[in-house]
Design an enzyme around this catalytic site. Sequence first.
Site, PDB file in Angstrom:
ATOM      1  N   HIS A 134     -48.240 -26.616 -64.380  1.00  0.00           N
ATOM      2  CA  HIS A 134     -46.821 -26.919 -64.185  1.00  0.00           C
ATOM      3  C   HIS A 134     -45.984 -26.480 -65.389  1.00  0.00           C
ATOM      4  CE1 HIS A 134     -43.314 -29.676 -64.330  1.00  0.00           C
ATOM      5  NE2 HIS A 134     -43.274 -29.415 -63.042  1.00  0.00           N
ATOM      6  N   CYS A 137     -46.028 -13.144 -54.592  1.00  0.00           N
ATOM      7  CA  CYS A 137     -45.042 -13.954 -55.329  1.00  0.00           C
ATOM      8  C   CYS A 137     -45.701 -14.968 -56.253  1.00  0.00           C
ATOM      9  CB  CYS A 137     -44.063 -14.629 -54.383  1.00  0.00           C
ATOM     10  SG  CYS A 137     -44.859 -15.825 -53.303  1.00  0.00           S
TER      11      CYS A 137
END
Length: 847
Positions: free
Chosen positions: A423, A798
Amino acid sequence: MDTRITSETALITPSAGILRARHGWRAKCLQRLIRMDLPVPRSFALPCETVSAIAAGRPLPVEDLRKVFDGGSGLVSVRPSAVMPEWGGPGTVLNVGINDALHAELSARMGAANADAIYLAFVQSYAINIARLDPDMFHHEGDGALSRALAAFEAEMDEPFPQDPARQLAEVLRSMARAWDGPTARLLRQAKGAPADAPLGLVIQEMALGLGPGLCGSGTIQFADPVTGTPRVTGRFRGQSHGTAVGAGAETLYLTRDERGPSLEDVSPETFADLIRFGIAARERLREEMLIEFVVTDGQVSVIDATRLARTSRAGVRIAVSLARDGVIPPEEALMRVEPRALADLLHHQVDPRAPRDLITRGINASPGAATGRIVLTAAAAQAANARGEPCILVRRETVPEDIRGMHASVAVLTERGGTTSHAAVIARGLGLPCIVGANGIRIDLRNRTLIAGGRELREGDEITIDGSSGEVLAGAAALLPPALDDNFTQLLAWADEAGGIGVRANADTPEDALVARRFEAQGIGLCRTEHMFFDGERLPAMREMIFADSPDDRRLALARILPMQREDFTRLFEIMAGLPVTIRLFDPPLHEFLPHDREGLRELAESMDMPLSDVTRRVDALSEFNPMLGMRGVRLGITMPEIYDMQARAIFEATVDASRKGDPVVPEIMIPLVSAMREVELVKTRIDAVASAVRNERRTEFTYKLGVMVETPRAALRAGDIAAHSAFLSFGTNDLTQMTYGLSRDDAGRFMGTYVSQGVYSEDPFHVLDQDGVGELLLTGAQRARRQSPHITISVCGEHGGNPESIAFCHDAGFDYVSCSPFRVPIARLAAAQSAIRGRLTGDFD
Ligand code: PEP
Ligand code: MG
């Protein structure tokens, strides 16, 4: 093999058959300088095959070596000449040929001190590097140092110092050849990208001593600043006053006029003018910015060597662009000369390479750039520091979605755990914040508000510097260089776009990201992760209300509060992107990410929801999953709680209508995450079509949209054929796809990735560089099956790999339409895309 010096060792002349592959780069470079008529002393090239034979033990014909010393100063140097300069080689050996007789002659010509200095330097270097004697025995200085060194040599070797120049040279050549063959040298050059069996040539050069009545000395000159690349003459010159040679009576001169002291430019303008002339010629003919080594004898310059100027990334860009602007190289070559990753150093502040570094610890360099700030250990402390106007660095064990505002308030992020797609890493790259993750050497003590790192205790509020480019955590405020987004950078990228290549879009979640994407000229947004929008201020409570809703109707009510905010988000994105494609991914993460984890947070939530704490705790427990990354997330959530996707689709379509009324027509691209079965796509598509029809009716207007699928599970890649039947586009989410193909959690991999890579289990971190053999095969299979079903379907990547040059080359070769990466990696991707296209044209591959 014949090692005879006469047949194998070529005198370097303009017409000699000197080849880089056979004699190494230095020999080839010297030949070019000679062809330019630059005054290079007589030089010989010993070919690689001869050096290998010498290393293998073939005897050297000493008699033939004697010819090298004919005429000239009687002294020669020997330098390595590997095929590529960066492969290095054994150190240069100078003054080969000095003996008692030559020493006496030099003493008479240049004074005993100078002659002693030359002889002593050679005896020491020969004893230590060639005869391999103990260096401690050869630290002689002061009066009588030479005789003591000669005596020490004789005592150790049981024979006097070799007097035959040819024998000295033979020993030097043998020692250099063997050094190159040794295990340490092999490892070193492999680390620099050379094959283990890379060959070595050697260059023997007559030494210009810098003797004479007029100006004498030696020095180096360069014509561009190695840190910035700005054209500037710098270097040094050690002059010899009163006609003495290198050693005694030396006086250091600046090269150009300088108020700090005398300069060569003033002392001898003609010599200086010659050097400038040689520099210009070398740049043009060698097609490179060079550093020239020279000797001056009575005002006359001898060029003894020229090497490619070592440079920082920012200097590299500037130099490549100015060589192309000056017509020295074509723009395509300038593009190929810049390492795409190096552009990251221009986008952000960098630690000044000349400045001292007080290293505390290291981690994984997850997001480039450097920043200095005070340590904060919580997101709240970061926000408080930001409010006071104090730059701060958020240091966490790992970040969670709730830390997002703390990250926004920080100038850099450091985490103890995590890998390149954790993250913290993904968000920091998106925000352009320097970030280091997986810094296993730190321990955070939240109770005492301290941080133990590298054996030191740091307190919250202490100043540190994060070098996200190298992964180093430094104590205090290191000197930083500002970003260099200048005209050279813009020009290079303009050439990159002209070269064509795979398209480059940006992963942008917020208007700020979209603005950066535009600034770096992304061709659109390839991934807008909508969930990040739900962590903002007033949205989080509405989100939590939605999660706690007991019925679809209650859920719809909570979502209705979020709808206008989402619509506003999308309208802004569409406006900023001004008609460029925008791909919006529907909600993806597991819901528990939006809930507090600690007791205090749960209590606050109970209060704000007006529910008993026990109820809140029960509901939070019910939502917890053993492996949330493989649980109720992505399209699974979309099908189980369809109201979420309904709301998002409505927000997207209403924003489409609003933005199209104000500006360029918008055709939104909606992407479904974590698909693994065709039926999932059919179900979502039916509902989204229904929402589109409703919005068209309500707004009495027409619009179109594209629905696509994110291929993130191995099954979706394998079933891409039937999934493609319902999709306008497929985008490989290679973060999750890598995680699922390896069965390797992207958040936990950082704990052992270093060991795995260093032991060669993985050649690279597969979350960073696409695993072409495994995950790559799924990409190729998926693309092939999808194209067989729908030949014109748009295919992209992506995941984080979209910003990695090797992975971009893979996508280019596979014929994908575009890659999408964090906005700050767009320039890197544009250059990597251009390089893939140019390489493809050169090899006649795809394109
Ligand atoms: C991916 O999985 O590659 C991706 C782009 O999605 P995320 O990183 O948000 O899971
Ligand atoms: Mg994903």
